[in-house]
Design a protein around this motif. Structure first.
Motif, PDB file in Angstrom:
ATOM      1  N   MET A  35     -15.208 -38.255-121.370  1.00  0.00           N
ATOM      2  CA  MET A  35     -15.739 -38.955-122.546  1.00  0.00           C
ATOM      3  C   MET A  35     -16.076 -37.964-123.659  1.00  0.00           C
ATOM      4  SD  MET A  35     -15.417 -42.026-121.674  1.00  0.00           S
ATOM      5  CE  MET A  35     -16.326 -42.996-122.851  1.00  0.00           C
ATOM      6  N   LEU A  36     -16.597 -36.799-123.295  1.00  0.00           N
ATOM      7  CA  LEU A  36     -16.908 -35.764-124.280  1.00  0.00           C
ATOM      8  C   LEU A  36     -15.632 -35.253-124.944  1.00  0.00           C
ATOM      9  CD1 LEU A  36     -19.471 -34.358-125.281  1.00  0.00           C
ATOM     10  CD2 LEU A  36     -19.091 -32.602-123.567  1.00  0.00           C
ATOM     11  N   ALA A  37     -14.581 -35.071-124.149  1.00  0.00           N
ATOM     12  CA  ALA A  37     -13.297 -34.647-124.709  1.00  0.00           C
ATOM     13  C   ALA A  37     -12.745 -35.718-125.653  1.00  0.00           C
ATOM     14  CB  ALA A  37     -12.301 -34.366-123.589  1.00  0.00           C
ATOM     15  N   GLY A  38     -12.914 -36.985-125.276  1.00  0.00           N
ATOM     16  CA  GLY A  38     -12.477 -38.077-126.151  1.00  0.00           C
ATOM     17  C   GLY A  38     -13.239 -38.095-127.462  1.00  0.00           C
ATOM     18  N   PRO A  45     -10.363 -45.237-126.899  1.00  0.00           N
ATOM     19  CA  PRO A  45     -11.711 -45.525-127.382  1.00  0.00           C
ATOM     20  C   PRO A  45     -12.640 -44.371-127.026  1.00  0.00           C
ATOM     21  CG  PRO A  45     -11.362 -46.656-125.310  1.00  0.00           C
ATOM     22  CD  PRO A  45     -10.096 -45.908-125.622  1.00  0.00           C
ATOM     23  N   HIS A  46     -13.404 -43.920-127.986  1.00  0.00           N
ATOM     24  CA  HIS A  46     -14.315 -42.818-127.727  1.00  0.00           C
ATOM     25  C   HIS A  46     -15.730 -43.232-128.131  1.00  0.00           C
ATOM     26  CE1 HIS A  46     -14.629 -41.911-132.031  1.00  0.00           C
ATOM     27  NE2 HIS A  46     -13.329 -42.165-132.080  1.00  0.00           N
ATOM     28  N   HIS A  94     -23.857 -53.108-117.595  1.00  0.00           N
ATOM     29  CA  HIS A  94     -24.126 -53.833-118.849  1.00  0.00           C
ATOM     30  C   HIS A  94     -23.031 -53.580-119.876  1.00  0.00           C
ATOM     31  CE1 HIS A  94     -25.613 -49.822-119.734  1.00  0.00           C
ATOM     32  NE2 HIS A  94     -25.466 -50.119-121.012  1.00  0.00           N
ATOM     33  N   LYS A  95     -22.283 -52.491-119.718  1.00  0.00           N
ATOM     34  CA  LYS A  95     -21.205 -52.177-120.656  1.00  0.00           C
ATOM     35  C   LYS A  95     -20.020 -53.132-120.534  1.00  0.00           C
ATOM     36  CE  LYS A  95     -22.211 -47.984-122.458  1.00  0.00           C
ATOM     37  NZ  LYS A  95     -21.837 -47.455-123.718  1.00  0.00           N
ATOM     38  N   LEU A  96     -19.978 -53.928-119.477  1.00  0.00           N
ATOM     39  CA  LEU A  96     -18.872 -54.871-119.316  1.00  0.00           C
ATOM     40  C   LEU A  96     -18.967 -56.045-120.285  1.00  0.00           C
ATOM     41  CD1 LEU A  96     -18.613 -54.920-115.424  1.00  0.00           C
ATOM     42  CD2 LEU A  96     -17.050 -53.834-117.042  1.00  0.00           C
ATOM     43  N   ALA A 105     -19.524 -52.081-124.415  1.00  0.00           N
ATOM     44  CA  ALA A 105     -18.110 -51.717-124.542  1.00  0.00           C
ATOM     45  C   ALA A 105     -17.536 -52.346-125.801  1.00  0.00           C
ATOM     46  CB  ALA A 105     -17.336 -52.184-123.320  1.00  0.00           C
ATOM     47  N   GLN A 106     -16.858 -51.545-126.579  1.00  0.00           N
ATOM     48  CA  GLN A 106     -16.242 -52.044-127.799  1.00  0.00           C
ATOM     49  C   GLN A 106     -14.838 -52.583-127.532  1.00  0.00           C
ATOM     50  OE1 GLN A 106     -18.158 -52.008-130.687  1.00  0.00           O
ATOM     51  NE2 GLN A 106     -19.680 -51.400-129.182  1.00  0.00           N
ATOM     52  N   THR A 107     -14.284 -52.225-126.389  1.00  0.00           N
ATOM     53  CA  THR A 107     -12.942 -52.652-126.030  1.00  0.00           C
ATOM     54  C   THR A 107     -12.819 -52.677-124.506  1.00  0.00           C
ATOM     55  OG1 THR A 107     -10.583 -52.096-126.158  1.00  0.00           O
ATOM     56  CG2 THR A 107     -12.128 -50.268-126.249  1.00  0.00           C
ATOM     57  N   SER A 108     -11.905 -53.477-124.025  1.00  0.00           N
ATOM     58  CA  SER A 108     -11.710 -53.554-122.575  1.00  0.00           C
ATOM     59  C   SER A 108     -11.004 -52.313-122.031  1.00  0.00           C
ATOM     60  CB  SER A 108     -10.918 -54.807-122.221  1.00  0.00           C
ATOM     61  OG  SER A 108      -9.648 -54.756-122.829  1.00  0.00           O
ATOM     62  N   ALA A 109     -10.553 -51.415-122.877  1.00  0.00           N
ATOM     63  CA  ALA A 109      -9.878 -50.202-122.424  1.00  0.00           C
ATOM     64  C   ALA A 109     -10.822 -49.288-121.644  1.00  0.00           C
ATOM     65  CB  ALA A 109      -9.286 -49.449-123.605  1.00  0.00           C
ATOM     66  N   VAL A 110     -12.122 -49.434-121.833  1.00  0.00           N
ATOM     67  CA  VAL A 110     -13.084 -48.580-121.118  1.00  0.00           C
ATOM     68  C   VAL A 110     -13.557 -49.209-119.812  1.00  0.00           C
ATOM     69  CG1 VAL A 110     -13.877 -47.411-123.205  1.00  0.00           C
ATOM     70  CG2 VAL A 110     -15.047 -49.458-122.429  1.00  0.00           C
ATOM     71  N   TYR A 111     -13.083 -50.386-119.476  1.00  0.00           N
ATOM     72  CA  TYR A 111     -13.533 -51.037-118.245  1.00  0.00           C
ATOM     73  C   TYR A 111     -13.273 -50.206-116.983  1.00  0.00           C
ATOM     74  CZ  TYR A 111     -14.694 -55.406-120.644  1.00  0.00           C
ATOM     75  OH  TYR A 111     -15.270 -56.352-121.445  1.00  0.00           O
ATOM     76  N   PRO A 112     -12.128 -49.513-116.856  1.00  0.00           N
ATOM     77  CA  PRO A 112     -11.954 -48.685-115.648  1.00  0.00           C
ATOM     78  C   PRO A 112     -13.035 -47.610-115.508  1.00  0.00           C
ATOM     79  CG  PRO A 112      -9.855 -48.997-116.734  1.00  0.00           C
ATOM     80  CD  PRO A 112     -10.896 -49.557-117.657  1.00  0.00           C
ATOM     81  N   VAL A 113     -13.406 -46.977-116.608  1.00  0.00           N
ATOM     82  CA  VAL A 113     -14.461 -45.957-116.581  1.00  0.00           C
ATOM     83  C   VAL A 113     -15.790 -46.595-116.190  1.00  0.00           C
ATOM     84  CG1 VAL A 113     -15.783 -44.347-118.020  1.00  0.00           C
ATOM     85  CG2 VAL A 113     -13.310 -44.458-118.237  1.00  0.00           C
ATOM     86  N   ILE A 114     -16.069 -47.771-116.709  1.00  0.00           N
ATOM     87  CA  ILE A 114     -17.327 -48.446-116.408  1.00  0.00           C
ATOM     88  C   ILE A 114     -17.379 -48.848-114.936  1.00  0.00           C
ATOM     89  CG2 ILE A 114     -18.713 -50.491-116.902  1.00  0.00           C
ATOM     90  CD1 ILE A 114     -17.536 -50.311-119.796  1.00  0.00           C
ATOM     91  N   LEU A 115     -16.280 -49.387-114.411  1.00  0.00           N
ATOM     92  CA  LEU A 115     -16.264 -49.801-113.007  1.00  0.00           C
ATOM     93  C   LEU A 115     -16.393 -48.612-112.061  1.00  0.00           C
ATOM     94  CD1 LEU A 115     -13.528 -52.580-113.213  1.00  0.00           C
ATOM     95  CD2 LEU A 115     -15.993 -52.875-112.960  1.00  0.00           C
ATOM     96  N   VAL A 116     -15.645 -47.557-112.324  1.00  0.00           N
ATOM     97  CA  VAL A 116     -15.731 -46.364-111.478  1.00  0.00           C
ATOM     98  C   VAL A 116     -17.109 -45.713-111.629  1.00  0.00           C
ATOM     99  CG1 VAL A 116     -14.822 -44.025-111.141  1.00  0.00           C
ATOM    100  CG2 VAL A 116     -13.249 -45.943-111.429  1.00  0.00           C
TER     101      VAL A 116
END
Length: 141
Positions: A35-38, A45-46, A94-96, A105-116
């Motif tokens: 996330m820091l690199a993003g 999405p960063h 809560h980010k879901l 979450a601003q987009t569903s693209a971050v859902y894998p990061v949130i789930l993991v």
């Protein structure tokens, strides 16, 4: 005749709970580094750039927690609790839910990061609790 274990030289066999907690810490640190690199590369999405110091502090706490855990120190519980709280802000369930604030979450693209991340947080809490309760760590002398 078997000899009694020397307390100066702890049993070298790995403790599964310590390995679980170390793995969860390493996983959370890798997610934070990604996330820091993003943020720095502005790869969508960063997260907002204002979160960089929070990620840096959390990475430092992950390193401290891992070192204390390897030393089998009971003091690892405090940085582990702080890492858990910060990780809940970053990767909690809560980010879901979508929302306008950067805490959602601003987009569903971050859902894998949130789930993991949520799974790693749960493993960190469960493993830490089990370690503290079982006496798998030393009290400071």
């Amino acid at each position: 005749m078997p000899h009694a274990p020397d307390p100066a030289y702890p049993d070298p066999a790995p403790n599964p709970d310590r390995c679980l907690v170390l793995g969860a810490l390493a996983g959370l640190a890798i997610l934070k580094l990604a996330m820091l690199a993003g943020q720095f590369t502005q790869t969508p999405p960063h997260p907002p750039l204002a979160f960089a110091p929070l990620f840096a502090a959390s990475l430092a706490l992950c390193a401290l927690c891992a070192a204390l855990l390897i030393a089998r120190s009971h003091w690892f519980a405090l940085p582990a609790a702080l890492v858990t709280l910060e990780s809940l802000l970053s990767f909690g369930p809560h980010k879901l839910y979508p929302g306008p604030a950067p805490y959602f979450a601003q987009t569903s693209a971050v859902y894998p990061v949130i789930l993991v991340g949520s799974a790693l947080i749960a493993l960190l809490v469960a493993g830490s609790w089990k370690l503290v309760r079982s006496g798998g760590l030393r009290m400071p002398s």
